[in-house]
Design an enzyme around this catalytic site. Structure first.
Site: not given
Length: 227
Positions: A14, A125, A173
């Protein structure tokens, strides 16, 4: 440079505009600054390199804007496995966030400081509006699985034995991805200086380290890979 263990993968989590200063809606302090180190890791001869992205529809359930009267960062929302018909289905309680990483927006893009030419695969995602997915593997529901990202198949097809995790954010994450990786059977390492946390207090980071220790995730510094 020490030899990289064979059949290793690097997961870059990310590294997106909305998670980086100065304009990200959910910016992690110093998140952009770890990109050069991640690029150095990407230059190593990994069997595969994979980046994940939050890739949300504009009405995603994790956005406080989708829950009238609720506020980002302080409100929460409980999600039940939408694929289960059991009254005792799995559930997840998640913090509600500002709108972030919305598909087609600048905030969803990987930051330009990250050398995307060295990334072999990108997995998305958070595309299912019904479920939250901190882990790059997909939501935490397993009975049955729902809206998985395809990461597990990529690692399996590449015959990966060891996974290294870096990126954003350590306490969300990165943590969820690392714990999922070890549950799925991979030797898992978090590269500590190639990640930053949302909550950077000593207490909060210490709690994450305890979660890693309890789950069997090893924490290393980049020098162990780069020399």
């Amino acid at each position: 440079m020490p030899p990289l263990p064979p059949n290793s993968a690097l997961l870059v989590i990310d590294m997106q505009e909305d998670f980086c200063e100065p304009h990200g809606t959910l910016a992690v302090k110093n998140g952009r600054q770890i990109a050069p180190l991640i690029n150095s890791l990407l230059s190593l001869p990994f069997k595969t390199t994979i980046a994940s992205r939050d890739h949300h529809p504009s009405n995603h359930c994790s956005f406080a804007s989708q829950h009238p009267g609720e506020k980002p960062f302080t409100s929460s929302h409980t999600i039940r496995n939408p694929a289960s018909t059991s009254p005792d289905s799995e559930s997840q309680t998640t913090t509600l966030w500002p709108d972030h990483c919305v598909q087609g927006t600048k905030g969803c893009e990987l930051i330009p400081e990250l050398d995307a030419t060295k990334i072999q695969h990108i997995v998305n995602k958070g595309e299912d509006i019904r479920v939250e997915s901190y882990s790059a593997f997909g939501p935490p529901f397993r009975k049955p699985e729902v809206s998985m990202s395809g990461l597990k198949a990529l690692l399996t097809d590449a015959k990966v034995e060891r996974v290294y995790v870096c990126g954003l954010a350590l306490d969300y994450c990165v943590k969820a991805t690392a714990l999922d990786a070890i549950r799925a059977g991979w030797q898992t390492y978090v590269v500590r200086d190639a990640t930053e946390a949302v909550d950077q207090s000593e207490e909060a980071v210490g709690a994450v380290m305890k979660d890693f220790e309890g789950g069997g995730v090893k924490v290393i510094g980049s020098k162990e890979l780069l020399g």
